[in-house]
Scaffold this motif. Structure first.
Motif, short mmCIF file in Angstrom:
data_model
loop_
_atom_site.label_atom_id
_atom_site.label_comp_id
_atom_site.label_asym_id
_atom_site.label_seq_id
_atom_site.Cartn_x
_atom_site.Cartn_y
_atom_site.Cartn_z
N ASN A 34 0.60 -1.14 -0.03
CA ASN A 34 0.10 -0.08 0.02
C ASN A 34 0.64 1.17 0.07
OD1 ASN A 34 -2.55 -1.62 0.11
ND2 ASN A 34 -2.02 -1.99 2.25
N GLU A 284 -8.87 5.03 10.62
CA GLU A 284 -10.47 5.23 10.14
C GLU A 284 -10.86 6.58 10.92
OE1 GLU A 284 -13.20 2.32 11.72
OE2 GLU A 284 -14.75 3.53 10.87
N PRO A 328 -6.62 2.11 3.56
CA PRO A 328 -7.61 2.95 3.45
C PRO A 328 -7.24 4.40 2.68
CG PRO A 328 -8.15 2.01 5.48
CD PRO A 328 -6.96 1.43 5.12
N LEU A 330 -5.51 4.53 0.28
CA LEU A 330 -5.47 4.53 -1.18
C LEU A 330 -7.03 4.75 -1.63
CD1 LEU A 330 -3.41 1.15 -1.74
CD2 LEU A 330 -3.09 3.35 -2.73
N ASP A 331 -8.00 4.86 -0.59
CA ASP A 331 -9.32 5.39 -1.12
C ASP A 331 -9.61 6.86 -1.06
OD1 ASP A 331 -9.87 2.46 -1.44
OD2 ASP A 331 -10.63 2.33 0.76
N ILE A 332 -8.58 7.47 -0.39
CA ILE A 332 -8.95 8.82 -0.46
C ILE A 332 -8.63 9.44 -1.57
CG2 ILE A 332 -7.93 10.99 0.70
CD1 ILE A 332 -7.17 9.18 2.97
N ASP A 333 -9.33 10.64 -2.09
CA ASP A 333 -9.38 11.13 -3.29
C ASP A 333 -8.21 12.19 -3.53
OD1 ASP A 333 -9.78 12.20 -5.73
OD2 ASP A 333 -11.75 12.92 -5.35
#
Ligand code: ZN
Ligand code: ZN
Length: 410
Positions: A34, A284, A328, A330-333
């Protein structure tokens, strides 16, 4: 125009290292898909968190990463510890770290940690309620284990006094003395000594200690003060950068630094700061906090401890674990958030303490010039487009990337 991007600063405490005999480091050895993916999406470099050759403490390094010159704002560990346990310190206060300790009837310290006592809440309450000092207000709070924080508030105080901790067992509780000729230092040393005597009186027959003695445990019958610091005036991040800031961390010192810089501490259940810490919960919490705050600092402990323990395997394992828990990110824009991942200092296995070796840093955002780096570690980062920066410049760079910076000149 779109609102400025949010900022997420992830600090993997003590992550970087020096190469071992095989020429590798825990960060290079660890399987970190990641972090590697993030490195490939961003711009990479290395960073001297304070300055080249200066071995940072976690406290001075975090101040520097937030853009506060530690030479100016770091006045000792006491103020940051006190802020970390939740005391609302003010500029001009004198703050200390303290240990509950055990002394014998002759005042000789026999256990500097009072049998690693944990149940200090009632004792702390009694101290806060019963101590009466002439010339200053007392703010006292227990910390984790045998630790506590002490703050004196009043006019004309100084931190230039000696500590009462003899630093080893078999010696008496030290008497605090002024370390300069000023009346402020004399006044503060007198306060500290008066405080210590009153505390010993309160603790002598305190129910918590009566119970401990009956159980064959060491009583917490004195306090040892050290790390005196005058609380500095620190402009908060809102004043300095125009951002609302939050900190997610387990270490009291890091929480204290965040608070002193005007950031809100967001607690996370199970965040112990050790190898077993709830990293996923912290990640989180930090991610969610971006809805309410412009700037979130997330500190992940564990790698630093393994470095202090000189344990290559544990450090590598912690970094693998941290990588998995950081998925997570990687899910942040990257359109709306600048993600920065770095460390506050190196804690090399071969040193067993912090060193001045620069740390790897990466920034992920739509506005960065991506480079050819594909892995997150000390060696790959040194090839990146960010080259070598100073910790004190980090926030300025981020403020520019998020279009918050003002033009210098016409
Ligand atoms: Zn650190
Ligand atoms: Zn450390």
């Amino acid at each position: 125009m779109n609102p400025p991007s949010k900022i997420l600063l992830v600090i993997i405490d003590g992550a970087s290292d020096r190469p071992n005999e095989d020429g590798t480091t825990p960060l290079k050895k660890a399987n970190t898909p990641n972090l590697d993916k993030l490195a490939s999406l961003g711009i990479n470099g290395i960073m001297d968190t304070i300055a080249p050759g200066i071995r940072p403490g976690s406290d001075t390094a975090h101040l520097s990463l937030l853009g506060y010159d530690p030479h100016k704002y770091y006045t000792g560990r006491g103020p940051f510890e006190a802020a970390g346990v939740g005391i609302e310190v003010k500029a001009g206060d004198v703050a200390f770290r303290a240990n509950f300790a055990t002394m014998d009837e002759n005042g000789i310290v026999t256990d500097r940690r009072a049998g690693r006592i944990r149940e200090t809440h009632e004792i702390a309450k009694s101290i806060q309620e019963s101590v009466k000092l002439g010339g200053a207000e007392l703010l006292f709070r227990e910390s984790t284990g045998h630790r506590a924080a002490v703050v004196f508030r009043g006019d004309g105080l100084s931190a230039n006094i000696s500590s009462t901790d003899p630093n080893k067992e078999g010696k008496p509780v030290a008497v605090s003395a002024a370390l300069d000729e000023g009346k402020e230092a004399r006044k503060t040393a007198v306060l500290v000594n008066e405080f210590t005597v009153q505390v010993q009186e309160i603790l002598r027959e305190h129910p918590t200690n009566v119970k401990r003695i009956s159980e064959g445990k060491h009583p917490a019958n004195t306090l040892l003060l050290r790390g005196a610091g005058l609380v500095p005036h620190i402009p908060d991040v809102e004043e300095k950068y125009g951002v609302k800031g939050a900190v997610v961390a387990a270490a009291g010192l890091v929480i204290g630094i965040g608070r002193m810089c005007g950031m809100v501490h967001l607690p996370v259940e199970g965040a112990t700061g050790g190898m077993d810490s709830n990293i996923a919960g912290k990640v989180e919490r930090a991610g969610k906090a971006l809805d309410d705050y412009d700037f979130v600092m997330l500190n992940i402990k564990g790698a630093d401890e393994a470095g202090h323990d000189r344990n290559f395997e544990n450090k590598t394992e912690l970094l693998c674990k941290a990588d998995a828990e950081l998925a997570p990110l990687l899910d942040i824009d990257p359109e709306n958030v600048v993600i920065v991942v770095t460390a506050d200092h190196s804690t090399p296995i071969s040193v067993g303490n912090h060193s001045a070796d620069p740390v790897p840093i990466m920034m992920i955002n739509r506005s960065v010039r991506t480079d050819r780096v594909r892995e997150y570690n000390e060696f790959a980062a040194a090839e990146g487009g960010l080259c070598r920066i100073r910790g004190m410049d980090l926030m300025n760079i981020v403020m520019d990337l998020t279009d918050r910076a003002h033009k210098y000149g016409a």
